[in-house]
Write a protein that holds these residues in place. Structure first.
Motif, short mmCIF file in Angstrom:
data_model
loop_
_atom_site.label_atom_id
_atom_site.label_comp_id
_atom_site.label_asym_id
_atom_site.label_seq_id
_atom_site.Cartn_x
_atom_site.Cartn_y
_atom_site.Cartn_z
N GLY A 1 0.83 -1.21 0.00
CA GLY A 1 0.00 0.00 0.00
C GLY A 1 0.86 1.25 0.00
N TYR A 2 1.96 1.22 0.74
CA TYR A 2 2.90 2.34 0.72
C TYR A 2 3.52 2.47 -0.66
CZ TYR A 2 7.23 4.91 1.89
OH TYR A 2 8.28 5.80 1.92
N ALA A 3 3.86 1.33 -1.29
CA ALA A 3 4.42 1.38 -2.65
C ALA A 3 3.41 1.97 -3.63
CB ALA A 3 4.82 -0.03 -3.08
N ASP A 4 2.13 1.62 -3.49
CA ASP A 4 1.08 2.21 -4.34
C ASP A 4 1.05 3.73 -4.19
OD1 ASP A 4 0.11 -0.02 -5.62
OD2 ASP A 4 -1.44 -0.44 -4.12
N ALA A 5 1.09 4.20 -2.94
CA ALA A 5 1.02 5.63 -2.69
C ALA A 5 2.24 6.35 -3.25
CB ALA A 5 0.90 5.88 -1.18
N GLY B 1 3.75 5.49 -5.87
CA GLY B 1 3.54 5.58 -7.31
C GLY B 1 2.65 6.74 -7.70
N SER B 2 1.61 7.00 -6.90
CA SER B 2 0.69 8.09 -7.22
C SER B 2 1.25 9.44 -6.83
CB SER B 2 -0.66 7.86 -6.53
OG SER B 2 -0.51 8.02 -5.12
N GLY B 3 2.05 9.45 -5.77
CA GLY B 3 2.61 10.71 -5.30
C GLY B 3 1.63 11.59 -4.56
N ASP B 4 0.40 11.10 -4.35
CA ASP B 4 -0.62 11.89 -3.67
C ASP B 4 -0.33 11.92 -2.17
OD1 ASP B 4 -3.14 13.16 -3.07
OD2 ASP B 4 -3.85 11.19 -2.40
N PRO B 5 -0.15 13.13 -1.60
CA PRO B 5 0.19 13.19 -0.17
C PRO B 5 -0.89 12.59 0.73
CG PRO B 5 -0.25 15.39 -1.05
CD PRO B 5 -0.19 14.48 -2.21
N GLY B 6 -2.17 12.78 0.35
CA GLY B 6 -3.24 12.18 1.13
C GLY B 6 -3.16 10.67 1.10
N GLY B 7 -2.85 10.11 -0.06
CA GLY B 7 -2.69 8.67 -0.17
C GLY B 7 -1.51 8.17 0.65
N LEU B 8 -0.43 8.98 0.69
CA LEU B 8 0.72 8.59 1.51
C LEU B 8 0.38 8.61 3.00
CD1 LEU B 8 3.45 10.53 -0.49
CD2 LEU B 8 3.43 8.05 -0.09
#
Length: 906
Positions: free
Chosen positions: A769-773, A775-782
């Motif tokens: 899940g961290y790797a996915d975030a 990839g997106s670079g979205d701070p909220g996702g991180l």
């Protein structure tokens, strides 16, 4: 009397310092004696539980406020009126010696003289009050009731206080403290106070169980164990090198003094029970008498078992060896003969058989070979290695000697002396003249060769000697040829499955396809017996682990444990081996609760074997801590586990433990410690299991990269994740990529995203899940990924994810959110660095993440918008804006907008 008057306190040892809880209870007793509502404090407990120490602590707490006068009960004077008071009433005329009033007058005259000298109130400190005569107790009560003195009284819980003193409690003018045995945690704390913080948990476990929580016995055991080298300190870590010696000098002295207080009949009863336990109560009563036995039970020197046969045992098991050591061989033989005349059958319990055989050997009495062999097997399973060797060495039948020598080899295996075990087993391998003789020790032989690094193919090839021995026997006994050959083939097939499972390797194409619920190899025949099925399922669990399916691996390991059952004498360590496989799967998947439950069950079920197998439990705990990012604590735990594994390593876990300890030391920059741990790893025999062997190599690559920079770490880890380009190694690849990501190599994220659909487990889900975030670079996702890592207990990755979120917010120019993410990163680091993994107690720990709506409102407030403007912007009510801002101020520990703008400008 209000029940609140009776208070249970944490017990205190008579020699060691008192565990947690004593200070509060000491203070309670001091306050009771200082106040006006209590005339006495009564302290009751078993012998050695700490009554005297607590009484001295109370006296010390009263300091210079009292005039202490000490009295001590005596068994010799128990039936002598006023016997204890004799030193104080020497001037009393003989004709008045039986008058309570006269004794009270003379004794009070003495006390008054003492009080006038000091000018302070009297406190009579009475130890061993259970040995006071009633007349003396009556005098003490009169003094207390008149307010002339206060009493601090200690007594054994059984037989308890004399009636006059007990009456003080019934009347509500005495405070009562009933001391309990130490808990396991209190034992660990007491040992840490005495020896230092680095005491292996299995040391506390073994000593707590042996002492039954009695501080005096615990102190004796520690003194004796340190004197004879059983308890020793290696590289700063205290560990047990072998089973406790229960007849050391200090413990023997305590038991001898206990015996001197007993009548001849009581000593006979105690000696008989020590020599024969568990033994029928009726047998002991037939040798002595019912009243003697009942008295010893009432005084908690003997206890009656829960079974239907009312069997007697010593109350404290450690007394057994000590008592037996005090009895001369001639007296022991005499007692044995007196008991055997009354016995009408052999012992039916394993413990009873072991005691009878041991007793017979000590007396020089012949024992039948099969009974000796049965006792030797039982003793080795219970890790009573000395008894196992003694019993096995007395077997005379040449054919049974083969099995007896395999038992002796097993005792060497218990202490990881694999070379000695191998020498015995190889000398007898396939040499018997019966099927049982040919197969004796063959499974242990294969396990020993695996531990010594022989490949499965070599062991399987050498095991064919059993087939040739079977053919020889079949030719000699043609009438039984079919059964002989079937038994031998079954054993060779089981050996093959076992060594493959131990090594975690296939004998086929290595793909590991299929789901062999029936214990069959994929595409192969079903297992021939329950042992073979268990080994095949264990191998399947390892393949699933390598494939990245830890949840399925856990299920397979559980099925293997169920298939193994409990009846496998020769492979007594099978459940331990399977438990390690199950724990490995749980740890790999990040299922810490299951791993800890398995470890807890291991400790509870295998208490006697903790000296041999305890190191593996500590190693598993340390690896969990390392995966969670708690490296400092992991290093301490793994280093301690290594010292235990140096003594005994039956599961061959030293190599992987050293590798993980090296990685943990490197993580915190402890270069000197890391160098020593790397040397340990390099000098150790590699782990037997393929998965653990590969994981060890990865941990070493990771540690070196931590110390010396990344270098070619990514390439080495990738190679280990796909050994020889082999297929279906998603689990190994995940481990390699997780190590890369922990090193800060964010390029590993893309491959983790590809692997994610093939992986199971909470740990993989959080890291991917961290790797996915990333990839997106979205701070909220991180931020969400960081929360998921926290929920999974992965504090290291959570801190990394919060750091990535902070960097993303910085790039977006959102300073407030950057600060909040950075605060969360620090909070995770602090939690990882705290010894127990709890939230760090500092001022930043109150900075919680705001909700998404709170972050939006705070961001607009920082830009200078009023509450009404923010409400219009977000299409909510002004009251909603005010409520969100109020909660945000509380979370950020600030008072208003001015501080909010100041935070954003920092």
């Amino acid at each position: 009397m209000d029940s609140s008057k009776a208070r249970a306190v944490a017990p205190a040892g008579e020699q060691p310092r008192v565990p947690t809880g004593r200070s509060d209870e000491t203070r309670s007793a001091v306050e009771a004696l200082q106040g006006g509502s209590h005339a006495a404090v009564l302290i009751l407990g078993d012998h050695g539980v700490g009554k005297s120490t607590l009484m001295e602590a109370v006296a010390d707490g009263l300091g210079g406020q009292i005039t202490p006068v000490r009295l001590h009960g005596s068994p010799a004077l128990r039936h002598v009126p006023y016997g204890v008071l004799a030193p104080f009433i020497v001037d009393l005329p003989v004709e008045e010696a039986t008058s309570q009033l006269a004794v009270l007058r003379v004794f009070w005259s003495y006390l008054e003289g003492e009080r006038r000298t000091t000018g302070k109130p009297l406190l009579l400190i009475v130890d061993d009050a259970h040995d006071l005569d009633d007349a003396t107790a009556g005098v003490l009560v009169e003094l207390a009731a008149a307010g002339w003195a206060k009493l601090l009284v200690g007594a054994a819980a059984r037989p308890g206080l004399p009636e006059p003193l007990l009456q003080l409690w019934f009347e509500g003018v005495a405070e009562r403290h009933d001391l309990r045995p130490l808990t396991r945690d209190q034992t660990a704390e007491l040992l840490a106070d005495r020896l230092g913080p680095q005491v292996l948990p299995n040391v506390a476990e073994v000593l707590w169980e042996a002492s039954a929580g009695n501080p005096l016995l615990l102190s004796c055991l520690v003194d004796d164990a340190t004197s004879d080298g059983t308890l020793l300190q290696c590289n700063g870590v205290w560990l047990l090198a072998r089973a406790l010696n229960s007849h050391g000098e200090r413990l023997t002295d305590v038991v001898r003094r206990q015996l001197l207080r007993r009548s001849a009949e009581e000593r006979t009863a105690l000696n008989l029970v020590a020599l024969a336990e568990p033994v029928s109560r009726s047998l002991i009563e037939a040798v002595v008498d019912e009243a003697t036995v009942a008295g010893l039970i009432d005084q908690e020197l003997l206890r009656v078992g829960d079974g239907p046969r009312a069997e007697l045992r010593l109350w404290h098991t450690v007394y057994g060896d000590t008592l037996r050591n005090l009895i001369s061989p001639a007296r022991s033989l005499q007692l044995r003969q007196s008991l055997l005349r009354l016995m009408d059958r052999e012992p039916v319990t394993a413990e009873g058989l072991l005691r009878q055989v041991s007793w017979s050997l000590e007396c020089g009495v012949d024992v039948e070979d099969r009974q000796l062999l049965r006792a030797a097997v039982l003793a080795s399973r219970l890790f009573e290695d000395d008894l196992a060797r003694r019993a096995a060495s007395h077997v005379k039948d040449p054919e049974l000697q083969l099995t007896a020598r395999s038992v002796i080899a097993r005792t060497h295996y218990n202490t990881a002396n694999h070379e000695a075990a191998r020498d015995i087993l190889e000398a007898d391998f396939a040499k018997g003249q019966t099927v049982a003789g040919v197969l004796a020790g063959s499974l242990l032989w294969a396990a020993v060769l695996s531990a010594l690094g022989h490949s499965p193919a070599e062991i399987i090839q050498r095991a064919e000697a059993l087939l040739r021995a079977g053919e020889r026997l079949a030719a000699q006994h043609p009438e039984d040829a079919e059964g002989i050959l079937a038994a031998v083939r079954d054993r060779v097939q089981t050996i093959g499955s076992m060594v493959l499972a131990l090594a975690g390797e296939d004998d086929g194409d290595g793909t590991g396809d299929g789901d062999p619920d029936d214990g069959a190899h994929p595409g192969g025949a079903p297992a021939g017996n329950h042992l073979e099925k268990a080994f095949r399922l264990a191998l399947h669990a390892e393949r699933l682990l390598i494939r990245g399916l830890p949840d399925s691996a856990s299920s397979a390991a559980a099925a293997a444990l169920a298939a193994a059952g409990a009846d496998h004498d020769e492979l007594y360590f099978l459940n331990d081996f399977l438990a390690v496989r199950a724990m490995t799967a749980a740890i790999h998947g990040g299922d810490w609760e299951t791993a800890e439950r398995l470890m807890g069950g291991f400790v509870a079920a295998y208490g006697p074997s903790l000296i041999s197998f305890g190191g593996g439990v500590h190693a598993a705990t340390g690896i969990i801590l390392l995966y969670q990012g708690r490296s400092a604590e992991a290093k301490r735990t793994l280093r301690a586990a290594l010292e235990s594994l140096r003594v005994a390593d039956p599961q061959q876990l030293f190599s992987v433990t050293a590798a993980m300890a090296f990685a943990a030391a490197a993580d915190i920059g402890a270069r000197d410690k890391a160098a020593g741990l790397l040397a340990d790893y390099q000098s150790a025999r590699p782990a037997v299991s393929r998965y653990l062997r590969t994981l060890s190599e990865m941990a070493v690559v990771y540690g070196k990269a931590r110390l010396d920079g990344p270098g070619a770490a990514a390439e080495e880890l990738d190679r280990l994740g796909q050994p020889d380009g082999g297929p279906r190694t998603a689990g190994l690849q995940f481990d390699a990529l997780a190590f890369r990501l922990a090193l800060g190599d964010l390029t590993a994220a893309s491959r983790l995203r590809e692997l994610k659909p093939d992986l199971q487990g909470r740990r993989a889900a959080a890291v991917c899940g961290y790797a996915d975030a990333l990839g997106s670079g979205d701070p909220g996702g991180l931020l969400d990924a960081a929360k998921a890592c926290e929920a999974a207990g992965l504090w290291g990755f959570a801190a990394q994810a919060y750091g990535s979120a902070a960097a993303a917010y910085q790039a977006a120019g959102d300073t407030l959110r950057e600060r909040m993410a950075a605060s969360q990163r620090q909070r995770c680091r602090d939690r990882a660095d705290s010894q127990d993994g709890a939230e760090a107690d500092d001022e930043d720990s109150g900075l919680g993440l705001l909700t998404r709506r709170e972050r939006d409102i705070v961001a607009l407030a920082v830009r200078g918008l009023s509450d009404r403007q923010i409400a219009a912007e977000l299409q909510v009510s002004v009251r909603t804006v005010e409520g969100h801002l109020y909660r945000s101020y509380a979370k950020l520990n600030i008072k208003g907008r001015d501080q909010l703008r100041h935070m954003a400008s920092d």
